[in-house]
Design an enzyme around this catalytic site. Structure first.
Site, PDB file in Angstrom:
ATOM      1  N   ASP A  17       0.857  -1.198   0.000  1.00  0.00           N
ATOM      2  CA  ASP A  17       0.000   0.000   0.000  1.00  0.00           C
ATOM      3  C   ASP A  17       0.885   1.236   0.000  1.00  0.00           C
ATOM      4  O   ASP A  17       2.064   1.176   0.364  1.00  0.00           O
ATOM      5  CB  ASP A  17      -0.927   0.028   1.229  1.00  0.00           C
ATOM      6  CG  ASP A  17      -1.892   1.221   1.180  1.00  0.00           C
ATOM      7  OD1 ASP A  17      -2.430   1.504   0.092  1.00  0.00           O
ATOM      8  OD2 ASP A  17      -2.093   1.888   2.212  1.00  0.00           O
ATOM      9  N   SER A  18       0.291   2.357  -0.384  1.00  0.00           N
ATOM     10  CA  SER A  18       1.017   3.625  -0.329  1.00  0.00           C
ATOM     11  C   SER A  18       1.385   3.963   1.113  1.00  0.00           C
ATOM     12  O   SER A  18       2.295   4.753   1.340  1.00  0.00           O
ATOM     13  CB  SER A  18       0.141   4.743  -0.893  1.00  0.00           C
ATOM     14  OG  SER A  18      -1.042   4.830  -0.121  1.00  0.00           O
ATOM     15  N   TYR A  49      -0.903   8.679  -2.408  1.00  0.00           N
ATOM     16  CA  TYR A  49      -0.836   8.513  -3.864  1.00  0.00           C
ATOM     17  C   TYR A  49      -2.021   9.192  -4.561  1.00  0.00           C
ATOM     18  O   TYR A  49      -1.943   9.514  -5.734  1.00  0.00           O
ATOM     19  CB  TYR A  49      -0.886   7.021  -4.226  1.00  0.00           C
ATOM     20  CG  TYR A  49       0.410   6.258  -4.137  1.00  0.00           C
ATOM     21  CD1 TYR A  49       1.497   6.725  -3.402  1.00  0.00           C
ATOM     22  CD2 TYR A  49       0.541   5.031  -4.786  1.00  0.00           C
ATOM     23  CE1 TYR A  49       2.669   5.983  -3.314  1.00  0.00           C
ATOM     24  CE2 TYR A  49       1.709   4.291  -4.716  1.00  0.00           C
ATOM     25  CZ  TYR A  49       2.768   4.766  -3.972  1.00  0.00           C
ATOM     26  OH  TYR A  49       3.922   4.028  -3.902  1.00  0.00           O
ATOM     27  N   GLY A  50      -3.113   9.336  -3.802  1.00  0.00           N
ATOM     28  CA  GLY A  50      -4.385   9.747  -4.411  1.00  0.00           C
ATOM     29  C   GLY A  50      -4.392  11.117  -5.057  1.00  0.00           C
ATOM     30  O   GLY A  50      -5.303  11.444  -5.799  1.00  0.00           O
ATOM     31  N   CYS A  80      -4.009  -1.362  -2.489  1.00  0.00           N
ATOM     32  CA  CYS A  80      -4.130   0.085  -2.648  1.00  0.00           C
ATOM     33  C   CYS A  80      -4.953   0.301  -3.907  1.00  0.00           C
ATOM     34  O   CYS A  80      -4.489   0.000  -5.012  1.00  0.00           O
ATOM     35  CB  CYS A  80      -2.733   0.696  -2.800  1.00  0.00           C
ATOM     36  SG  CYS A  80      -2.762   2.463  -3.158  1.00  0.00           S
ATOM     37  N   ASN A  81      -6.162   0.790  -3.717  1.00  0.00           N
ATOM     38  CA  ASN A  81      -7.045   0.975  -4.882  1.00  0.00           C
ATOM     39  C   ASN A  81      -6.483   1.999  -5.848  1.00  0.00           C
ATOM     40  O   ASN A  81      -6.705   1.911  -7.052  1.00  0.00           O
ATOM     41  CB  ASN A  81      -8.421   1.455  -4.423  1.00  0.00           C
ATOM     42  CG  ASN A  81      -9.145   0.380  -3.658  1.00  0.00           C
ATOM     43  OD1 ASN A  81      -9.866  -0.405  -4.239  1.00  0.00           O
ATOM     44  ND2 ASN A  81      -8.923   0.321  -2.355  1.00  0.00           N
ATOM     45  N   THR A  82      -5.766   2.976  -5.304  1.00  0.00           N
ATOM     46  CA  THR A  82      -5.234   4.029  -6.157  1.00  0.00           C
ATOM     47  C   THR A  82      -4.185   3.441  -7.093  1.00  0.00           C
ATOM     48  O   THR A  82      -4.205   3.687  -8.308  1.00  0.00           O
ATOM     49  CB  THR A  82      -4.637   5.143  -5.268  1.00  0.00           C
ATOM     50  OG1 THR A  82      -5.647   5.533  -4.328  1.00  0.00           O
ATOM     51  CG2 THR A  82      -4.200   6.331  -6.085  1.00  0.00           C
ATOM     52  N   GLU A 172      -2.826   8.961   7.862  1.00  0.00           N
ATOM     53  CA  GLU A 172      -1.364   8.781   7.901  1.00  0.00           C
ATOM     54  C   GLU A 172      -0.746   9.607   9.029  1.00  0.00           C
ATOM     55  O   GLU A 172       0.227   9.198   9.645  1.00  0.00           O
ATOM     56  CB  GLU A 172      -0.729   9.183   6.559  1.00  0.00           C
ATOM     57  CG  GLU A 172      -0.988   8.199   5.420  1.00  0.00           C
ATOM     58  CD  GLU A 172      -0.219   6.879   5.559  1.00  0.00           C
ATOM     59  OE1 GLU A 172       0.972   6.911   5.884  1.00  0.00           O
ATOM     60  OE2 GLU A 172      -0.851   5.816   5.365  1.00  0.00           O
ATOM     61  N   CYS A 204     -11.024   2.506  -0.801  1.00  0.00           N
ATOM     62  CA  CYS A 204      -9.655   2.871  -0.419  1.00  0.00           C
ATOM     63  C   CYS A 204      -9.366   2.061   0.828  1.00  0.00           C
ATOM     64  O   CYS A 204     -10.200   2.026   1.756  1.00  0.00           O
ATOM     65  CB  CYS A 204      -9.560   4.357  -0.115  1.00  0.00           C
ATOM     66  SG  CYS A 204      -8.018   4.835   0.711  1.00  0.00           S
ATOM     67  N   THR A 205      -8.219   1.403   0.864  1.00  0.00           N
ATOM     68  CA  THR A 205      -7.968   0.476   1.980  1.00  0.00           C
ATOM     69  C   THR A 205      -7.705   1.202   3.307  1.00  0.00           C
ATOM     70  O   THR A 205      -7.675   0.562   4.352  1.00  0.00           O
ATOM     71  CB  THR A 205      -6.801  -0.479   1.652  1.00  0.00           C
ATOM     72  OG1 THR A 205      -5.675   0.301   1.233  1.00  0.00           O
ATOM     73  CG2 THR A 205      -7.201  -1.456   0.562  1.00  0.00           C
ATOM     74  N   HIS A 206      -7.527   2.515   3.257  1.00  0.00           N
ATOM     75  CA  HIS A 206      -7.457   3.256   4.524  1.00  0.00           C
ATOM     76  C   HIS A 206      -8.850   3.388   5.165  1.00  0.00           C
ATOM     77  O   HIS A 206      -8.952   3.552   6.383  1.00  0.00           O
ATOM     78  CB  HIS A 206      -6.923   4.680   4.308  1.00  0.00           C
ATOM     79  CG  HIS A 206      -5.441   4.780   4.116  1.00  0.00           C
ATOM     80  ND1 HIS A 206      -4.794   4.314   3.000  1.00  0.00           N
ATOM     81  CD2 HIS A 206      -4.469   5.325   4.905  1.00  0.00           C
ATOM     82  CE1 HIS A 206      -3.494   4.566   3.107  1.00  0.00           C
ATOM     83  NE2 HIS A 206      -3.269   5.181   4.256  1.00  0.00           N
TER      84      HIS A 206
HETATM   85  N1  DGL Z   1      -4.927   2.923   0.614  1.00  0.00           N
HETATM   86  C1  DGL Z   1      -4.831   3.616  -0.644  1.00  0.00           C
HETATM   87  C2  DGL Z   1      -6.009   3.237  -1.515  1.00  0.00           C
HETATM   88  O1  DGL Z   1      -6.569   2.151  -1.313  1.00  0.00           O
HETATM   89  C3  DGL Z   1      -4.637   5.082  -0.381  1.00  0.00           C
HETATM   90  C4  DGL Z   1      -4.064   5.811  -1.520  1.00  0.00           C
HETATM   91  C5  DGL Z   1      -3.381   7.113  -1.200  1.00  0.00           C
HETATM   92  O2  DGL Z   1      -2.240   7.050  -0.749  1.00  0.00           O
HETATM   93  O3  DGL Z   1      -3.964   8.179  -1.466  1.00  0.00           O
HETATM   94  O4  DGL Z   1      -6.389   3.924  -2.421  1.00  0.00           O
END
Ligand code: DGL
Length: 280
Positions: A17-18, A49-50, A80-82, A172, A204-206
């Protein structure tokens, strides 16, 4: 910087993940498959990353995946979906080396929403849920990857996407009060566009870390789908079919491009068990 370069056998399954969000997936995978060694990679130095463009996300995701290959992973899950939205298809088409696999987290969720079995590739059909709210990062929303994957499987579903700026940064930073306020304002914004969603996707996994706030703000009638358990179940199914990717490593390991002390402390707080990161 520690050198972890294993040649030969797979040591572990990689989860990327990011930042900290992929830990929601790691935790579910660990509970479902306690004997499978996992290598977690959080690119905390470059999160979020978003708000990055697709080329940037592609380059960062490749660098991280290469690092996980070097740590002995033959199978890497982009939790990480992004990254999955902006880079996975391009990686699979142009980059993933022979014998390696890189999987995303979006398809298991869409399969659950559309009540499909894993890997069911039959034509799109009508499904029960017609109004779906998608909460995701700005880059995921811009990619329209969710709508594209959904269109392969379902017809007649109205998706309203809400780009949730700021939520990943707040998580974060460990600022859960800000994260909660932002979630509530993003849910309000979504409801102005789609007053009565039947289902909400935490894309988003967060966001599972904020699942209670999403559910509360959306109300009890909305089914909230989050990825962690769905991805864990789908990975378990994949590894039953492809046991060679399980790996024969003995221990899990947590790598970060950020400050290991800070990242370990936030990770321990989120997972409620001691997690120790080392420098990637
Ligand atoms: N957990 C990431 C996701 O699923 C977060 C991406 C980010 O860093 O913005 O999209």
């Amino acid at each position: 910087m520690p050198t972890l370069f294993y040649k030969g056998n797979t040591m572990a399954v990689g989860i990327f993940d990011s930042g900290l969000g992929g830990l929601t997936v790691l935790d579910a995978v660990h509970k479902r498959l306690p004997d499978v060694p996992l290598v977690y990679f959080g690119d905390n130095a470059h999160a979020p990353y978003g708000v990055r463009d697709a080329d940037d996300i592609y380059a960062l995701t490749i660098a991280a995946t290469e690092r996980m290959f070097a740590a002995g992973c033959d199978l890497v899950v982009l939790a990480c979906n992004t990254a999955a939205s902006a880079a996975l298809r391009r990686m699979q088409e142009n980059w993933v080396p022979q014998g390696k696999r890189v999987l995303g987290v979006m398809v298991p969720l869409i399969e659950a929403l559309t009540e499909r079995q894993w890997g069911d590739n039959s034509p799109p059909r009508e499904v029960a849920v017609k109004h779906v709210a998608l909460f995701a990062t700005p880059a995921t929303v811009a990619s329209r990857a969710f709508q594209r994957e959904l269109a392969f499987r379902a017809i007649g579903v109205d998706v309203e996407a809400q780009a949730c700026g700021g939520v990943v940064d707040a998580i974060e930073e460990g600022d859960m009060i800000l994260a909660e306020a932002l979630v509530r304002s993003h849910v309000d914004a979504l409801k102005r566009k789609m007053p009565r969603p039947e289902a909400a996707i935490l894309g988003c996994t967060h966001y599972p870390l904020m699942a209670e706030t999403f559910q509360e703000a959306l109300g009890p009638d909305v089914s909230v789908y989050s990825q962690a358990d769905l991805v864990a179940a789908s990975l378990a199914d994949y590894l039953t079919r492809r046991p060679e990717f399980i790996g024969d490593g003995q221990e899990s390991m947590f790598l970060t491009t950020g400050d290991p002390v800070r990242v370990s402390s936030h990770a321990t707080q989120f997972l409620r068990r001691k997690i120790t990161f080392t420098a990637a």
